[in-house]
Enzyme design. Structure first.
Site, PDB file in Angstrom:
ATOM      1  N   MET A  30       0.840  -1.196   0.000  1.00 47.41           N
ATOM      2  CA  MET A  30       0.000   0.000   0.000  1.00 47.41           C
ATOM      3  C   MET A  30       0.879   1.251   0.000  1.00 47.41           C
ATOM      4  O   MET A  30       0.426   2.347   0.326  1.00 47.41           O
ATOM      5  CB  MET A  30      -0.935  -0.001   1.213  1.00 47.41           C
ATOM      6  N   GLY A  31       2.150   1.094  -0.357  1.00 47.75           N
ATOM      7  CA  GLY A  31       3.033   2.237  -0.486  1.00 47.75           C
ATOM      8  C   GLY A  31       3.574   2.733   0.845  1.00 47.75           C
ATOM      9  O   GLY A  31       3.486   2.056   1.861  1.00 47.75           O
ATOM     10  N   HIS A  37       9.269  -3.507   3.501  1.00 49.39           N
ATOM     11  CA  HIS A  37       8.927  -3.742   2.094  1.00 49.39           C
ATOM     12  C   HIS A  37      10.194  -4.032   1.285  1.00 49.39           C
ATOM     13  O   HIS A  37      10.192  -4.894   0.404  1.00 49.39           O
ATOM     14  CB  HIS A  37       8.241  -2.513   1.493  1.00 49.39           C
TER      15      HIS A  37
HETATM   16  O1  PAF Z   1      -0.253  -5.668   3.457  1.00 46.07           O
HETATM   17  C1  PAF Z   1      -0.649  -4.752   2.697  1.00 46.07           C
HETATM   18  O2  PAF Z   1       0.034  -3.750   2.473  1.00 46.07           O
HETATM   19  C2  PAF Z   1      -2.005  -4.884   2.049  1.00 46.07           C
HETATM   20  O3  PAF Z   1      -2.924  -5.469   2.886  1.00 46.07           O
HETATM   21  C3  PAF Z   1      -1.958  -5.594   0.682  1.00 46.07           C
HETATM   22  C4  PAF Z   1      -1.515  -7.029   0.818  1.00 46.07           C
HETATM   23  C5  PAF Z   1      -1.017  -4.858  -0.252  1.00 46.07           C
HETATM   24  C6  PAF Z   1      -3.353  -5.590   0.053  1.00 46.07           C
HETATM   25  O4  PAF Z   1      -3.823  -4.301  -0.136  1.00 46.07           O
END
Ligand code: PAF
Length: 282
Positions: A30-31, A37
């Site tokens: 979700m950025g 990440h």
């Molecule tokens: O973990 C996240 O950031 C969100 O839940 C995902 C898996 C990208 C789905 O929107």
């Protein structure tokens, strides 16, 4: 590295790669990307020929009164982090492309989503399952990477992939922490300086739980009580849940006989943070 914002462009680029026999690793996000990440992108980079990252603050997984509007966004920083970690394609998905006028198809799940975060966020996992399913259909990855910090999300997605015969390997990656122990999260930005200090009770409680397990304690209630006691001593903390559950089904367990997940959600001020440990990682 390319950045695109339409489903059509993602399909064209991924199809070209697949026609050349390349494997595709996918990191849905979700950025407002951080080192957590980055570790998923690194893992995807190691294991695949072509790496796709999606950035989409998915409205469907936010309930009424949750932080959809205030959720942090930083496209420039996200692009840079993806570039630095060797992603090949970043998909900045758009709401009207993802949810076309008249949208009314959903992926829902029973049992696993009725515990833990599902209790206080009743629409959350329907939104997660639906969007992850859509993203899998768009990107058609060989492997997809999710953090173990969202342990329930990881279990839910593994179950969805199994139940719906989706042709993708789901890879869970370790929690990445700040040097003082706080689990990395895009939502940490909401914390004031005082709350940031108070937020350490989560990782401290995780440590307490792990020490109990290491010491041979198998009674989950005893372990949970010690963890909760520590959190309750912090005036800025309010427990949503601290529970011991089966790693696959997310159903509560009383004794450690098979691998158990100790998971918690705690409000620090108005910010809801999660953390956990798996007994098998102790
Ligand atoms: O973990 C996240 O950031 C969100 O839940 C995902 C898996 C990208 C789905 O929107």
């Amino acid at each position: 590295m390319k950045t695109v914002d339409t489903i059509k462009e993602v399909r064209e680029i991924v199809n070209q790669q697949k026609m050349q026999g390349k494997t595709v690793g996918f990191v849905p996000t979700m950025g407002f990307l951080h080192e957590g990440h980055a570790s998923l992108i690194d893992k995807a980079r190691q294991q695949n020929d072509f790496v796709v990252v999606s950035v989409f603050v998915n409205p469907m997984q936010f309930g009424a009164g949750e932080d959809l509007d205030s959720y942090p966004r930083d496209k420039q920083h996200d692009t840079q982090l993806c570039q630095e970690h060797g992603a090949d394609l970043v998909f900045f998905a758009q709401v009207d492309d993802m949810y076309k006028k008249g949208f009314c198809s959903y992926v829902d799940m029973d049992i696993l989503t009725k515990e833990l975060c599902g209790l206080s966020r009743p629409v959350h996992f329907r939104g997660v399952c639906t969007v992850v399913n859509k993203l899998f259909n768009i990107v058609t990855p060989n492997r997809a990477y999710f953090g173990k910090k969202d342990a329930q999300q990881l279990a839910v997605i593994k179950r969805m992939v199994l139940d719906l015969n989706m042709n993708v390997e789901v890879v869970g990656c370790p929690i990445v922490r700040e040097s003082d122990g706080l689990a990395k999260s895009s939502r940490n930005i909401y914390l004031s300086a005082e709350e940031r200090k108070a937020a350490l009770v989560l990782s401290q409680a995780i440590k307490i739980g792990m020490e109990q397990v290491k010491g041979g304690e198998t009674d989950c209630k005893k372990i949970l009580d010690k963890m909760k006691q520590h959190i309750e001593n912090e005036p800025l903390a309010k427990i949503d849940y601290v529970k011991a559950v089966d790693c696959d089904t997310m159903q509560q367990v009383a004794e450690i006989k098979q691998p158990v997940l100790f998971a918690m959600a705690v409000y620090i001020g108005s910010t809801r943070l999660i953390d956990n440990f798996y007994t098998e990682d102790v």
